[in-house]
Design an enzyme around this catalytic site. Structure first.
Site, short mmCIF file in Angstrom:
data_model
loop_
_atom_site.label_atom_id
_atom_site.label_comp_id
_atom_site.label_asym_id
_atom_site.label_seq_id
_atom_site.Cartn_x
_atom_site.Cartn_y
_atom_site.Cartn_z
CG ASP A 36 -2.11 0.87 1.08
OD1 ASP A 36 -2.27 1.48 0.01
OD2 ASP A 36 -2.89 0.96 2.05
CG ASN A 84 -7.55 -2.42 -6.12
OD1 ASN A 84 -6.64 -3.24 -5.93
ND2 ASN A 84 -7.85 -1.50 -5.22
#
Ligand code: FPP
Length: 261
Positions: A36, A84
């Site tokens: 991330d 996503n």
């Protein structure tokens, strides 16, 4: 001497079966990472978000080599979640091209390192070129016997659990299985990580960038995982950061619900 260098030199001398306690560092058999902070890394540099993903791909190469040399058996990387898809179209399209670039340039090294590529997630729903790159990489590395580099691509953990329930329900309905035979072992085998056998559950889950949550990543398999959170953004996660994570894992007292003697 860095901690990993000590591990490596020790390994050379003794050729100990990997992932045991090697003097200073305990090596997780299954290491899983939520990569991330790519977007923030790019923003800090006034660059487009995709520049962060590109740099993040370089970190994937670095960490793959580090994990493989350290004796990790399975490295699972959260590359693209089912959530996503709702990112801006250009970003999704860039993220879909990354595996193509990655495997185009990195498969020879993976073969050299004896690393086998695997995936979890709905690969068939990926764009054709991405799918092809993934299948090719799996095929070309299928004979490798070293670390498994397992990409979670178009992966969602809750869906995985629901799908496993449906697989078992179907078996029961078809008369191939009795309800009494549904247990943690048969359930784990029905998950997409079933092919990993007793290595399916991560020993350590790392999440970079300061966020401290699982985000639908291996929720079933993480039941007894250790967690390591670091504020370092994924593109900045280097050998030193990798060693710090292993050092932290080394100090954990994993009891699996029991009491240590
Ligand atoms: C999270 O950062 C990262 C992703 C959603 C993509 C991860 C992909 C890579 C690291 C490259 C993958 C490489 C291969 C070979 C498939 P973010 O965009 O959420 O960052 P932010 O939270 O700072 O916005």
């Amino acid at each position: 001497m860095s901690l990993l260098a000590k591990v490596f030199s020790h390994k050379k001398k003794h050729l100990v079966g990997h992932h045991l306690v090697l003097n200073e560092l305990k090596i997780p058999k299954h290491l899983a990472i939520i990569m991330d902070g790519n977007g923030r890394w790019a923003k800090q540099r006034h660059m487009p978000r995709v520049a962060g993903h590109k740099q993040g791909m370089e970190t994937v190469k670095t960490v793959t080599k580090l994990a493989s040399s350290a004796g990790v058996s399975v490295l699972t990387l959260y590359a693209f979640s089912t959530e996503n898809w709702s990112r801006p179209k250009d970003e999704v399209s860039f993220l879909m091209k990354l595996p193509v670039t990655f495997f185009d340039t990195f498969v020879p090294e993976l073969i050299e390192q004896n690393v086998r590529v695997e995936t979890i997630g709905a690969i068939d729903a990926l764009p054709e070129a991405t799918k092809q790159a993934v299948y090719d990489a799996k095929e070309k590395t299928s004979q490798n016997t070293g670390m498994v580099l397992n990409f979670a691509l178009n992966y969602g953990g809750q869906k995985e659990i629901v799908d496993a329930a449906a697989i078992l329900a179907q078996k029961v309905q078809g008369g191939d299985m009795a309800v009494e035979d549904i247990n943690p072992a048969t359930f784990a085998a029905a998950l997409t990580t079933g092919f990993l056998g007793d290595l399916a559950d991560p020993d350590l889950i790392i999440r970079t960038s300061g966020e401290e949550r699982l985000s639908n990543f291996l929720p079933y398999q993480a039941a007894y995982s250790e967690f390591y959170f670091t504020p370092v953004l994924w593109p900045d996660f280097d050998q030193e950061q990798f060693e710090l994570a292993l050092e932290s894992f080394t100090k954990r007292d994993r009891r699996f619900g029991k009491v240590n003697s």
